[in-house]
Design a protein around this motif. Structure first.
Motif, PDB file in Angstrom:
ATOM      1  N   ALA A 109       3.230 -12.901  -2.008  1.00  0.00           N
ATOM      2  CA  ALA A 109       1.974 -12.205  -1.709  1.00  0.00           C
ATOM      3  C   ALA A 109       1.662 -12.260  -0.222  1.00  0.00           C
ATOM      4  O   ALA A 109       1.248 -11.259   0.384  1.00  0.00           O
ATOM      5  CB  ALA A 109       0.832 -12.816  -2.513  1.00  0.00           C
ATOM      6  N   SER A 112       4.105  -9.967   1.707  1.00  0.00           N
ATOM      7  CA  SER A 112       3.745  -8.556   1.478  1.00  0.00           C
ATOM      8  C   SER A 112       2.485  -8.181   2.249  1.00  0.00           C
ATOM      9  O   SER A 112       2.392  -7.087   2.810  1.00  0.00           O
ATOM     10  CB  SER A 112       3.533  -8.308  -0.024  1.00  0.00           C
ATOM     11  OG  SER A 112       4.697  -8.614  -0.762  1.00  0.00           O
ATOM     12  N   LEU A 113       1.509  -9.090   2.277  1.00  0.00           N
ATOM     13  CA  LEU A 113       0.264  -8.843   3.017  1.00  0.00           C
ATOM     14  C   LEU A 113       0.546  -8.737   4.512  1.00  0.00           C
ATOM     15  O   LEU A 113       0.006  -7.845   5.190  1.00  0.00           O
ATOM     16  CB  LEU A 113      -0.733  -9.966   2.743  1.00  0.00           C
ATOM     17  CG  LEU A 113      -2.070  -9.899   3.495  1.00  0.00           C
ATOM     18  CD1 LEU A 113      -2.809  -8.606   3.171  1.00  0.00           C
ATOM     19  CD2 LEU A 113      -2.930 -11.116   3.169  1.00  0.00           C
ATOM     20  N   PHE A 228      10.404 -10.465  -3.783  1.00  0.00           N
ATOM     21  CA  PHE A 228       9.810  -9.573  -2.786  1.00  0.00           C
ATOM     22  C   PHE A 228      10.577  -8.256  -2.719  1.00  0.00           C
ATOM     23  O   PHE A 228       9.984  -7.167  -2.731  1.00  0.00           O
ATOM     24  CB  PHE A 228       9.798 -10.254  -1.417  1.00  0.00           C
ATOM     25  CG  PHE A 228       9.476  -9.325  -0.284  1.00  0.00           C
ATOM     26  CD1 PHE A 228       8.173  -8.890  -0.068  1.00  0.00           C
ATOM     27  CD2 PHE A 228      10.475  -8.858   0.563  1.00  0.00           C
ATOM     28  CE1 PHE A 228       7.875  -8.017   0.973  1.00  0.00           C
ATOM     29  CE2 PHE A 228      10.193  -7.995   1.599  1.00  0.00           C
ATOM     30  CZ  PHE A 228       8.883  -7.574   1.810  1.00  0.00           C
ATOM     31  N   THR A 231      10.115  -6.167  -5.984  1.00  0.00           N
ATOM     32  CA  THR A 231       8.769  -5.603  -6.086  1.00  0.00           C
ATOM     33  C   THR A 231       8.581  -4.463  -5.098  1.00  0.00           C
ATOM     34  O   THR A 231       7.979  -3.433  -5.422  1.00  0.00           O
ATOM     35  CB  THR A 231       7.715  -6.696  -5.836  1.00  0.00           C
ATOM     36  OG1 THR A 231       7.875  -7.719  -6.823  1.00  0.00           O
ATOM     37  CG2 THR A 231       6.310  -6.141  -5.930  1.00  0.00           C
ATOM     38  N   ASN A 236       6.906  -0.636  -5.544  1.00  0.00           N
ATOM     39  CA  ASN A 236       6.027   0.021  -4.577  1.00  0.00           C
ATOM     40  C   ASN A 236       6.569   1.368  -4.096  1.00  0.00           C
ATOM     41  O   ASN A 236       5.816   2.331  -3.986  1.00  0.00           O
ATOM     42  CB  ASN A 236       5.777  -0.905  -3.379  1.00  0.00           C
ATOM     43  CG  ASN A 236       4.728  -1.964  -3.681  1.00  0.00           C
ATOM     44  OD1 ASN A 236       3.728  -1.689  -4.334  1.00  0.00           O
ATOM     45  ND2 ASN A 236       4.953  -3.181  -3.223  1.00  0.00           N
ATOM     46  N   ILE A 257      -1.339  -1.663  -0.193  1.00  0.00           N
ATOM     47  CA  ILE A 257      -0.470  -2.839  -0.319  1.00  0.00           C
ATOM     48  C   ILE A 257      -1.220  -4.089   0.148  1.00  0.00           C
ATOM     49  O   ILE A 257      -1.147  -5.153  -0.478  1.00  0.00           O
ATOM     50  CB  ILE A 257       0.819  -2.665   0.509  1.00  0.00           C
ATOM     51  CG1 ILE A 257       1.568  -1.382   0.095  1.00  0.00           C
ATOM     52  CG2 ILE A 257       1.724  -3.885   0.357  1.00  0.00           C
ATOM     53  CD1 ILE A 257       2.094  -1.380  -1.300  1.00  0.00           C
ATOM     54  N   ASN A 261      -2.375  -7.322  -2.293  1.00  0.00           N
ATOM     55  CA  ASN A 261      -1.822  -8.660  -2.062  1.00  0.00           C
ATOM     56  C   ASN A 261      -2.881  -9.678  -1.657  1.00  0.00           C
ATOM     57  O   ASN A 261      -2.645 -10.884  -1.807  1.00  0.00           O
ATOM     58  CB  ASN A 261      -0.680  -8.579  -1.050  1.00  0.00           C
ATOM     59  CG  ASN A 261       0.596  -8.063  -1.681  1.00  0.00           C
ATOM     60  OD1 ASN A 261       1.248  -8.767  -2.452  1.00  0.00           O
ATOM     61  ND2 ASN A 261       0.926  -6.808  -1.412  1.00  0.00           N
ATOM     62  N   THR A 264      -3.734 -10.693  -5.074  1.00  0.00           N
ATOM     63  CA  THR A 264      -2.640 -11.521  -5.598  1.00  0.00           C
ATOM     64  C   THR A 264      -2.691 -12.935  -5.028  1.00  0.00           C
ATOM     65  O   THR A 264      -2.487 -13.918  -5.755  1.00  0.00           O
ATOM     66  CB  THR A 264      -1.275 -10.886  -5.275  1.00  0.00           C
ATOM     67  OG1 THR A 264      -1.251  -9.529  -5.728  1.00  0.00           O
ATOM     68  CG2 THR A 264      -0.140 -11.645  -5.943  1.00  0.00           C
ATOM     69  N   LEU A 265      -2.983 -13.057  -3.734  1.00  0.00           N
ATOM     70  CA  LEU A 265      -3.083 -14.371  -3.103  1.00  0.00           C
ATOM     71  C   LEU A 265      -4.162 -15.224  -3.772  1.00  0.00           C
ATOM     72  O   LEU A 265      -3.971 -16.414  -4.022  1.00  0.00           O
ATOM     73  CB  LEU A 265      -3.398 -14.217  -1.613  1.00  0.00           C
ATOM     74  CG  LEU A 265      -2.223 -14.109  -0.644  1.00  0.00           C
ATOM     75  CD1 LEU A 265      -2.727 -13.823   0.761  1.00  0.00           C
ATOM     76  CD2 LEU A 265      -1.390 -15.384  -0.645  1.00  0.00           C
ATOM     77  N   ALA A 274       2.904 -11.211  -9.168  1.00  0.00           N
ATOM     78  CA  ALA A 274       3.139 -10.100  -8.240  1.00  0.00           C
ATOM     79  C   ALA A 274       2.473  -8.839  -8.776  1.00  0.00           C
ATOM     80  O   ALA A 274       2.728  -8.430  -9.909  1.00  0.00           O
ATOM     81  CB  ALA A 274       4.643  -9.856  -8.042  1.00  0.00           C
ATOM     82  N   ASN A 276       1.593  -4.646  -7.757  1.00  0.00           N
ATOM     83  CA  ASN A 276       2.143  -3.581  -6.918  1.00  0.00           C
ATOM     84  C   ASN A 276       1.658  -2.222  -7.410  1.00  0.00           C
ATOM     85  O   ASN A 276       1.011  -2.114  -8.455  1.00  0.00           O
ATOM     86  CB  ASN A 276       3.670  -3.622  -6.957  1.00  0.00           C
ATOM     87  CG  ASN A 276       4.227  -3.754  -8.352  1.00  0.00           C
ATOM     88  OD1 ASN A 276       4.797  -4.781  -8.695  1.00  0.00           O
ATOM     89  ND2 ASN A 276       4.042  -2.754  -9.186  1.00  0.00           N
TER      90      ASN A 276
END
Length: 399
Positions: A109, A112-113, A228, A231, A236, A257, A261, A264-265, A274, A276
């Motif tokens: 997460a 991705s962030l 990662f 996903t 995505n 996105i 995330n 998600t965090l 995860a 998406n």
């Protein structure tokens, strides 16, 4: 990215078709892939309370994102859990603690962030060639395809009925093939010779359970990096394609996105592994079946958000019902739900002759279940595939 400026009022724009599209999207999402999420949880022998917390966190997380983003942008933004990611976890989490797994969720997460905030999502996506990413996905998922037929050995009548229903439905109702397969198998279990009972299934509200994360380098490399990649490439990117194909060309992706995330965090310590952009379920909400006016299809996203939250809160009942099903049923249902993804991944991986050998090596390493230096084969498969692909490309330039 400024959000959609057309004058919209939720009550004014409400339609039964869009509202029901959101319901169907959630129904399809849970029915087709909850079994895969449960297999990921069972890979670590999680107690029932923690599994319920996973489903609660995932449902609420998806719901908040669908509802909030669809309302803000006035576009049908559908967020889902990473089904290929769950499949990867189901084959990679054996022997790990829930604390180590939670560390992986937070790492993915955060990464991705960071990429979303930097605005380099498309550039990062290009680092891993699509044939290699597809081969990784196919290698991870192939075990689920095998499970259809190993399950057939255990329960030939049940799995045979599910196979007939699945492939028969592909002709007249392909969108609902997995749901119809679930229903046919469940009816056989409830009314067939085994007379399966769900009398003991609870109806209480699911409770969140916080898990303190533990970060271990080999686990982050071996599980986090592949999660990662899967996903990003398998979820995505197709999700972006669905939005663009449906006419939402101006929708900025990085804010989506990033927002997803952040959620998600926050929810990762409770089991949200995860989230998406959705692809298959998104198509239900972004197409003309939802509403003829694309400016009013965002109601489907709001609807999906509400039903996702409701499904998450009902985690006790949902997990209880699935837990009562025999493992052969769960394994076969998961395999059938992923059959189309396996086929498309193999095609994408092996379609280009120049990349075929590198993709094949990636597929074989990922499918083998090997590990080396404490790092899972999913990571090594990608590394070997990328190296071979770069060597091939360099040789072609020199020729």
């Amino acid at each position: 990215m400024k959000h959609n400026a057309h004058n919209s009022n939720v009550l004014k724009d409400f339609s039964i078709s869009a509202f029901s599209a959101g319901f169907v999207a959630v129904l399809v999402g849970f029915a087709s892939s909850l079994a895969i999420v449960l297999q990921a949880a069972h890979a670590m022998d999680l107690p029932l309370a923690l599994i319920e917390s996973w489903v609660l966190a995932l449902g609420v997380g998806m719901g908040i994102c669908c509802l909030g983003l669809s309302w803000y942008y006035k576009n049908p933004i559908i967020i889902a859990w990473s089904t290929p990611g769950a499949a990867l976890l189901a084959t990679s989490l054996q022997g790990l603690s829930i604390e180590q797994a939670t560390g992986v969720f937070l790492f993915v997460a955060a990464l991705s962030l960071l990429i979303a905030l930097s605005g380099t999502f498309n550039k990062v996506a290009q680092w891993i060639p699509m044939p290699i990413a597809a081969a990784l996905l196919a290698g991870v998922l192939i075990k689920f395809g095998f499970s259809i037929f190993t399950s057939f050995q255990l329960s030939p009548v049940l799995i045979g009925l599910m196979l007939i229903t699945f492939f028969g439905s592909k002709y007249f109702a392909p969108r609902y093939a997995v749901i119809l397969t679930l229903v046919s198998g469940a009816l056989y279990l409830f009314f067939g010779p085994e007379q399966l009972s769900v009398e003991g299934v609870g109806l209480g509200m699911a409770k969140p359970y916080f898990v303190m994360p533990e970060f271990e380098l080999s686990t982050i490399i071996g599980v986090g990096i592949p999660l990662f990649i899967v996903t990003m490439s398998a979820q995505n990117l197709p999700g972006i394609a669905v939005l663009k194909a449906s006419g939402y060309h101006d929708q900025a992706i990085s804010p989506l996105i990033g927002s997803v995330n952040v959620v998600t965090l926050v929810l990762a310590p409770f089991g949200c592994f995860a989230l998406n952009l959705a692809a298959i379920t998104a198509a239900i909400c972004t197409g003309e079946e939802s509403h003829h006016d694309l400016n009013k299809r965002y109601i489907a996203g709001i609807s999906a958000g509400l039903f996702n939250i409701l499904a998450g809160l009902m985690a006790v009942s949902m997990v209880g019902i699935f837990a009562s099903f025999p493992m052969a049923f769960i394994s076969a249902l998961a395999g059938l739900a992923l059959l189309g993804t396996i086929a498309s991944s193999l095609h994408s991986a092996l379609a280009e002759p120049d990349n075929r050998e590198a993709a094949l090596v990636t597929f074989l390493v990922c499918a083998s279940g090997m590990s080396f230096a404490g790092v899972s084969g999913a990571f090594w498969g990608v590394v070997l595939g990328v190296v071979l692909q770069k060597m091939k490309a360099r040789k072609s330039k020199l020729a």
